[in-house]
Design a protein around this motif. Structure first.
Motif: not given
Lengths: 820, 746
Positions: B519, B521-524, B626-631, B640
């Motif tokens: 998958r 990968r997202l990392y903040r 910034f509104r966020g994100y979806h996966l 978003r």
């Protein structure tokens, strides 16, 4: 016994600083409490194993609706953990979300989790239902984030749906990005509203059991020790560097005045009204070094005897503390207590599991930590055995109430020398940390242990505002003979409750005696006085003064008086002069009185004054009556359910039917009715004698009404000396009894009546004791009755004799003040 | 109530040497359960019968009730029906079993059983210490002899259901609180494996309840006094005084009368019991109590203390370790000689009560025996082994600095090399992974530590540890005035720093990498490439990007591995691309409206002189949020954000374009009305090659040929730092998508 200023404190005081929030030189961690061996008998620490391949540096917990615990971590992961309550826990960890930034706030909300991470407040949810989070919606990012040290801690929604976020400064001294050092409120609509400034480096934030928001502040600049602080709209928490953001918070107006460095916090509060003093100071090292998270015991007793208290986890020392809070004069303050040491890692948060066990977790990364594990989850569980502990301390105008989890040994606890106390405060300054200064040693004046042994009222010579009051109770023992599990407790005094003011203004028409050492709950006892024979005007002021001075009651004596405002024991009665109308000014104060003691004789009061009395009889408050009061009123028209209820027969349970003893020649020996000897009113009462004769209150061959509880039987004696022989022609009749009375509002009053009680009778110590006991009983305070209550008159007491030969006796009208 | 002692000098003399064993025998047999005047002897608790019916086989339970010692040799349970006919015994057993089944806990209290693997169970059995009491269990060939005082497990296969055995092994103290079978820290899988090894048969049949049998069983339970030992089921009877004099008539008789339990006591046992009973008023010495407890719990099966006990030679080969080069102490449970002077009281308690352990490499496990069963041990050991306390003076001020540096030097590989063989602060040593040094002050007493360091073999025979202060003289004579106590004190206090102690030379910080596996990968986290509100996105294809969520800008791209993260020390998880990244401008990327802002609103920059953000509401004041994100199902994020009234969804994925893998970025605008939007796509040294698109360093940016939304114009305007590439986008009302290709040269 140790000295009040504990030498351990000096030994433990480290050189610098709170570690958790700035790069610090390496430091020693100081000594332990040394209580672990004992603590484990009451609270077990059980490891919640973490699979080897996972790193779970817990920063925040919440319970999901299905009973699993969600754990947010410093690595930015959220694990859903199942099985934390199993007897031998082997929890399973399911990764729900990852990739976030230092999670220090987590709350299950409808449909997802509310997550406070360094960069923002985020709603995390699983839209496709596959068990993994896939939606990350920003709720608020209304703050600057420009330094790694700028952590954010968040609450869950309060009852109005608002979330509070506490934002650390940039390093310890600076506020370089928007709202660093502030608390922001995020509304359900997503609006972000600045609420409070002056934070340094917050740990956890959340509500206490009342819903008041508190946050934990770290030791550092403007904070000489860690503390708990109450957040309210516009509050300023001490570190002025964040004032630069007031222009961005127009709802809060101008920035507060900048405090001076190097003074004391309460001194500066005079200049800076927004400055909010530390509600609970945690003395540095003795009570943690970097407290990072707290929760409130809402387990309903599953976790032991500390319901509704805060439990706090400390990072550096790997210990758990307790704290209690109360609001005094609008300011929050309270106390902290050691709880459990020996946890395995640096604690970042604590949380109660569904079965009422305390989950603690964190990491030992980055700053000095006692616990050896790099990270761990543990569970504290109560063994079911109640430890002997200070349960909580609350403040009084003159000292403290200290409650315990088990009954005290009253003998050791009653000795003031067994209460080692000290006070100190901190310098309020911009430097990092600071010493404990201005030490004082208060004198413990007295200690009164409650009847159940569970609490002690400690009276000090003085309370020091702005000081931490330390208790070292090593000398106390439980009723079972055990020492306290933890000997220390620390109460931070910001405000001292005012004694309840006397509710009746001073006035020449009556006498008022303010309670000495009375708390906010000091009762108001009113004497209603006016007789022509037994010198009630002399004994009631004596009793009122004694009650006020020695027993913390506000007392008022209202007199019947003539047109010149003089107390007139020579006044005519209606039978002698049909025109006579008596007057008792001040009866309006019966409303709100906690007890009324009647000592009137055949008075004819105006209707509006009688109405005040009728209204009191309906109030359910106690009714006490002395001697002639059972025929205290003429033209009486009190009704219950439409039916006339005479005061003597109807309310008190009997009235004067004749002199059973020889009037003005006999005296009376009161003896305890054996079957009621255990009645609280009789505690310590065993020697009653008075010069009055015995009243008959029921017909010969009759008896006291069934609902009356006879306490004393009066035996007429021959002659007027206490050692006179019983008059063999006269049987003993009841001279003191209790009963209950239900007024027209359906409220039930406790009633006490004694038919003895001339002013000379009250020269007898046990007559005074009888009336004091009866008053306490009437107030529902039978727990405070003891055989040795002080009943000596406050000043000299030499009342005149009873009788109507006024001239000879020297009785004449006088102003009330003359009877003071 | 005082007990009569056996009279006469002879019996007295006999009693002396037997008193210890006798007292433990009283406790083991639970005599005080009926004879409350023996309470001073203590009582090892009997099993919790609420679990018996669920865990035991029905046929075993019957056999056991009829004749306990036959069904399970060595059991503590007496024969309650001695002298009855066998048919009578069988009937009573059936009724008792029915009663126990009716009283059984609704579940056996254990989680659903896992499937066990007998092979793994075999390995476990011979590895973690079971053999020390139960002997070797060879898979083939003749059974091995039991160790002395050991306990055969031959009956086990017929006793438990296999899930019952696993449940018992998982939590033996819950079922048998007496502690004679301790908790070996098995996890559920291990318990299942071990159960499968010991009893490979399937689960036994369940009992059918018969109400009439249950009632009869309840009555037997009462009259046979079962409740005296097995609580929680009612039927408690009044206690019986222990008889004075020799055991002749009651349950201790050689042949007890019918109706009394038969313990089948030997003459020596009986004598010991009588002697011990007579001496209960005389307190045992601490030493005797300790010896008694250690023998009962079989501590000495693994540990030597003062020359007694220890693993016999026949079982030595079952002591194994991951660190064989650390020598005998790495595989052999430590000696208990002087252990009360070695370990701090709190640590002893953690070991005994909580199962604390610092030797993960040692395969034999130190079990826990239950709080009540070991409650006295720490105090006894402390009392018997006490040494004169030593407190290393704490250096202050400059001395402390010097001491700290000296300690760090000595511990390091260029000093005494302690960390060559010891872990430090949970970090691996370069050589062998011996006990983590940082645990020292938490566990050890200072006196023991000093003596051990001066002469290690005086405390731990066979230890592989150099003498660095031979004869009390330091080898390292250039530090701290060559003063042994100063040096050891410095090391002690350095270790007491715990986590804040810097790593000695030779210990390295581990590196934390975040890898992409399957998958996306997202990392903040904060980063140099994407600012504090950075979002890194990594793909299996080895093409990664970073987005500055604070300002709404694609901040950079790189090929290769994803990111490394700083989770060492105070590190707050800041990330770094593991490939060489191209850095793009991190300023606000979009400006709505027809007019291009002049100049472009770039992000505020702080300087050393002016470290406070000069423009704290950037970029919010320009309409960006910034509104966020979806996966999606592959973990690919759609970012978003909004620009004024325009909602934006921004999604990038690697795609193949011919031979190359490029990043395809789709920016979908949802605008309430038709309006122009300016997109600042690049800034800096932007070139416009003949081959098309725009080049910035190693990056070529093109608008995808099939992009639904086409820029109206491309504007390259000169600015101080070079040029800005501005795309003028004619947004229609509703959604529209711009597709861009970012091609990063390899």
């Amino acid at each position: 016994m140790t000295s009040p200023i504990d030498p351990r404190a000096a030994a433990l005081l480290a050189l610098t600083s709170f570690p958790a929030l700035a790069a610090q030189p390496a430091e020693d961690l100081g000594s332990k409490w040394g209580t672990e061996t004992e603590e484990r008998k009451y609270y077990r620490v059980v490891s919640l194993p973490i699979p080897e391949e996972l790193t779970v540096e817990a920063g925040a917990f919440t319970t999901l609706p299905d009973g699993r615990i969600a754990v947010g971590t410093r690595h930015g992961d959220i694990y859903l953990v199942d099985g934390v309550d199993d007897p031998k826990p082997e929890p399973t960890y399911t990764l729900f979300a990852s990739g976030m930034d230092e999670i220090f706030g987590l709350e299950a909300v409808e449909g997802g989790l509310l997550v406070t991470q360094s960069c923002e407040l985020t709603r995390v949810s699983d839209a496709d239902g596959d068990g993994r989070a896939d939606r990350f919606d920003v709720v608020s990012a209304g703050w600057g984030y420009e330094n790694y040290h700028e952590y954010a801690f968040g609450t869950g929604p309060d009852k109005d749906g608002n979330v509070h976020v506490a934002l650390g400064l940039s390093y310890s001294y600076h506020s370089r990005a928007l709202f660093r050092g502030w608390v922001l409120k995020v509304t359900p609509e997503g609006e972000t509203i600045p609420v409070a400034s002056g934070l340094r480096s917050p740990g956890g934030i959340g509500p206490d059991e009342n819903g008041q928001i508190f946050y934990i502040e770290s030791q550092g600049p403007w904070n000489s020790s860690c503390s708990l602080k109450a957040v309210t709209e516009g509050s300023f928490h001490g570190h002025p560097v964040s004032f630069n953001w007031y222009p961005f918070a127009p709802n809060l107006g101008e920035a507060p005045t900048t405090p001076n460095s190097g003074t004391r916090i309460l001194t500066e509060k005079e200049r800076v009204p927004e400055l909010t003093p530390y509600a609970v100071v945690f003395p540095y090292i003795r009570m943690g070094r970097s407290i990072m998270g707290f929760t409130v015991d809402d387990t309903g007793g599953s976790f032991g005897p500390f319901q509704d208290q805060m439990f706090l986890g400390d990072f550096s020392l790997s210990v758990i503390l307790r704290a209690t809070t109360e609001q005094v004069n609008g300011v929050w303050q309270g106390a902290c207590y050691p709880f459990r040491e020996g946890l395995s890692t640096g604690l970042l948060d604590v949380h109660f599991s569904p079965s009422g066990k305390l989950i603690a977790g964190g990491t030992n990364r980055g700053w000095p930590v006692r616990g050896l594990e790099p990270f761990a989850l543990e569970r504290l569980e109560w063994t079911g055995v109640t430890p002997f502990e200070v349960e909580r301390i609350t403040i009084n105008p003159d000292g403290f109430d200290v409650r315990f989890t088990l009954p005290l040994d009253a003998e050791t606890a009653s000795k003031p020398e067994n209460w080692a106390m000290g006070t100190f405060t901190h310098i309020y300054h911009g430097a990092y940390g600071g010493p404990e200064v201005d030490r004082t040693v208060p004198e413990v004046r007295s200690v009164t242990v409650s009847a159940d042994g569970l609490s002690a009222r400690v009276v000090l010579d003085t309370l020091k505002k702005g000081h931490v009051h330390e208790f070292d109770l090593v000398a106390l023992r439980s009723a079972a003979g055990d020492p306290l599990l933890h000997r220390d407790a620390y109460y931070t005094v910001n405000e001292i409750p005012a004694p309840r003011a006397h509710p009746v203004p001073e006035d020449p028409r009556w006498l008022t005696y303010p309670a000495k050492d009375g708390g906010e709950d000091a009762p108001h006892v009113v004497f209603v006085v006016g007789d022509q024979e037994y010198r009630s005007e002399e004994c009631t002021p004596m009793l009122a003064e004694m009650f006020a001075e020695r027993h913390g009651m506000h007392t008022t004596v209202l007199f019947a008086q003539d047109e010149q405002g003089r107390v007139d024991p020579t006044s005519k009665i209606k039978w002698e002069d049909k025109e006579v109308v008596h007057d008792i000014p001040g009866l309006e104060y019966l409303e709100g009185a906690d007890a009324v003691i009647f000592y009137t004789r055949l008075l004819s009061l105006p209707e509006e004054q009688l109405a005040r009395i009728y209204s009191y009889l309906d109030s359910g408050k106690p009714i006490l009556a002395i001697r002639t009061a059972n025929h205290g009123f003429i033209d009486w028209d009190y009704r219950v359910n439409g039916e006339r209820v005479p005061f003597g027969e109807g309310v008190l349970g009997g009235s004067f039917r004749g002199h059973h003893g020889n009037w003005s020649r006999d005296s009376t020996r009161g003896s305890v009715v054996a079957e009621n000897a255990g009645h609280p009113v009789l505690v310590g009462v065993d020697d009653v004698w008075g010069t009055t004769d015995v009243y008959r209150t029921y017909p010969e061959g009759g008896a006291l009404p069934a609902r009356c509880v006879p306490l004393l039987m009066g035996q007429p004696l021959v002659g007027r000396t206490p050692d006179g022989p019983p008059n063999e022609n006269k049987i003993a009749l009841p001279v003191a009894w209790t009963r209950t009375f239900t007024g027209s509002a359906g409220q039930e009053s406790r009633v006490f009546h004694t038919t003895m009680g001339s002013a000379r009778d009250f020269e007898c110590e046990d007559m005074r004791r009888l009336l004091l006991n009866a008053t306490l009983w009437g107030l529902g305070r039978e727990g405070d009755i003891r055989a040795d209550l002080e009943v000596a008159p406050v000043g000299p007491y030499e009342p005149l004799e009873s009788g109507f030969n006024y001239e000879k006796l020297g009785v004449r009208p006088r102003p009330p003040v003359d009877f003071r | 109530m005082p007990l009569a002692s056996p009279s006469g000098p002879d019996s007295r003399a006999l009693a002396e040497p037997l008193a210890v064993d006798g007292r433990e025998e009283l406790a083991r047999l639970g005599c005080a359960a009926c004879h409350d005047d023996l309470a001073g002897a203590g009582q090892r608790l009997a099993p919790d019968l609420s679990l018996a019916a669920a865990r035991l086989r029905g046929d075993f339970l019957l056999r056991y009730l009829e004749a306990p010692a036959e069904a399970q040799p060595g059991t503590r349970m007496p024969d309650l029906m001695a002298g009855r006919s066998s048919s009578e015994k069988a009937a009573v057993a059936r009724e008792l079993a029915a009663f126990l089944a009716s009283e059984a806990a609704s579940t056996d209290g254990s989680p659903a059983a896992l499937v066990g693997d007998p092979g793994r169970g075999d390995t476990l059995y011979h590895r973690v210490g079971c053999v020390m009491c139960h002997g070797e269990r060879p898979s083939a060939g003749a059974p091995a002899p039991l160790p002395e005082g050991g306990r055969s497990l031959d009956h086990v296969a017929g006793k438990y259901t296999s899930s019952g055995l696993a449940a018992f092994l998982l939590e033996p103290l819950g079922h048998r609180p007496g502690g004679l079978m301790p908790d070996m820290h098995l996890d559920r899988q291990e318990a299942a494996d071990l159960a499968a090894f010991l009893d490979p048969a399937p689960a036994g049949a369940s009992h059918a309840l018969d109400a009439t049998l249950v009632d009869a069983g309840r009555e037997h339970f009462r009259t046979l006094r079962c409740a005296a030992c097995h609580g929680g089921m009612g039927g408690v009877q009044p206690p019986i005084p222990f008889p004075a004099g020799p055991l002749g008539a009651g349950c201790g008789a050689e042949v007890p009368p019918a109706g009394l339990p038969s313990y089948d006591l030997s003459g020596a046992q009986r004598a010991a019991l009588v002697a011990a009973a007579g001496q209960l008023d005389e307190p045992l010495s601490t030493e005797a109590q300790l010896t008694s407890t250690m023998a009962a719990l079989r501590c000495t099966a693994c540990h030597e203390r003062d020359g007694a006990g220890g693993v016999p030679a026949s079982l030595d080969r079952f002591l194994t370790t991951d660190e064989p080069d650390l020598g005998e102490p790495a595989r052999r449970p430590p000696t208990l000689s002087g252990v009360g002077g070695k370990l701090r009281r709190e640590w002893l308690e953690r070991v005994l009560h909580d199962g604390a352990s610092v030797r993960p490499y040692m395969h034999t496990r130190m079990p826990v025996f239950g709080d009540a069963n070991v409650a006295d041990l720490p105090g006894h050991l402390e009392a018997l082994d006490a040494e004169e306390p030593l407190v290393f003076p704490r250096p202050e001020g400059e001395d402390w600095k010097e001491a700290r540096e000296a300690a760090r030097t000595m511990l390091g590989t260029t000093g005494l090399g302690c960390v060559s063989c010891h872990q430090f602060n949970t970090k691996d040593a370069p050589g062998f992974q011996g006990v983590d040094l940082i645990t020292t002050p938490e566990r050890l007493r200072e006196r023991w530590f000093r003596d051990f360091m001066v002469k290690p073999t005086s405390k731990v025979a066979d230890i592989v540890m150099p003498e660095s202060w031979p004869g009390g003289e330091p080898v390292y004579d250039t530090l701290l005035g060559a003063d042994t106590d100063r040096q050891l004190g410095a090391i002690w206090h350095y270790l007491a720093l715990g986590r804040s102690a810097r790593n000695p030379r030779g210990i390295d910080q581990p590196r934390w990498d975040v890898n992409v596996e399957g998958r996306a990968r997202l990392y903040r986290g904060r980063s140099g490439i994407a600012g504090f509100r950075g979002v890194a996105v990594g793909f299996q294809e080895g093409l990664n990007y970073a987005f500055d969520a604070n300002n709404g800008a694609l901040a950079g791209l790189w090929r290769g591995d994803f990111v490394s993260v700083n989770w060492n020390g105070q590190g707050a998880g800041d990330f770094n691309p593991r490939g060489r990244a191209v850095q793009l401008p991190r300023d606000l990327a979009f400006a709505p409206g027809a007019d291009t802002p002049e100049p472009w609103p770039v992000r505020p920059v702080k300087t050393e002189e002016n470290p406070v953000n000069p423009d704290p509401t950037y970029p919010r004041q320009h309409g960006y949020r910034f509104r966020g994100y979806h996966l999606d199902g592959d973990g690919v994020p759609t970012l978003r954000y909004s620009i004024g009234a325009v909602e934006v969804e921004d999604r990038s994925v690697p795609v193949r374009e011919g031979e190359r893998t490029v990043l395809r970025r789709s920016i979908t605008f949802d605008s309430p009305e038709a309006m122009p939007m300016v997109f600042r796509a690049l800034a800096g040294l932007v070139e416009v090659p003949d081959s098309g698109g725009f080049v910035f360093g190693k990056l070529r940016l093109t608008v995808a040929p099939l992009s639904p939304l086409k820029p109206k114009t491309f504007e390259l305007r000169s600015v101080e730092s070079g040029s800005e590439l501005l795309l003028h986008l004619p947004l229609p009302a509703g959604p529209s998508t711009l597709e861009l290709t970012y091609d990063l040269a390899d």
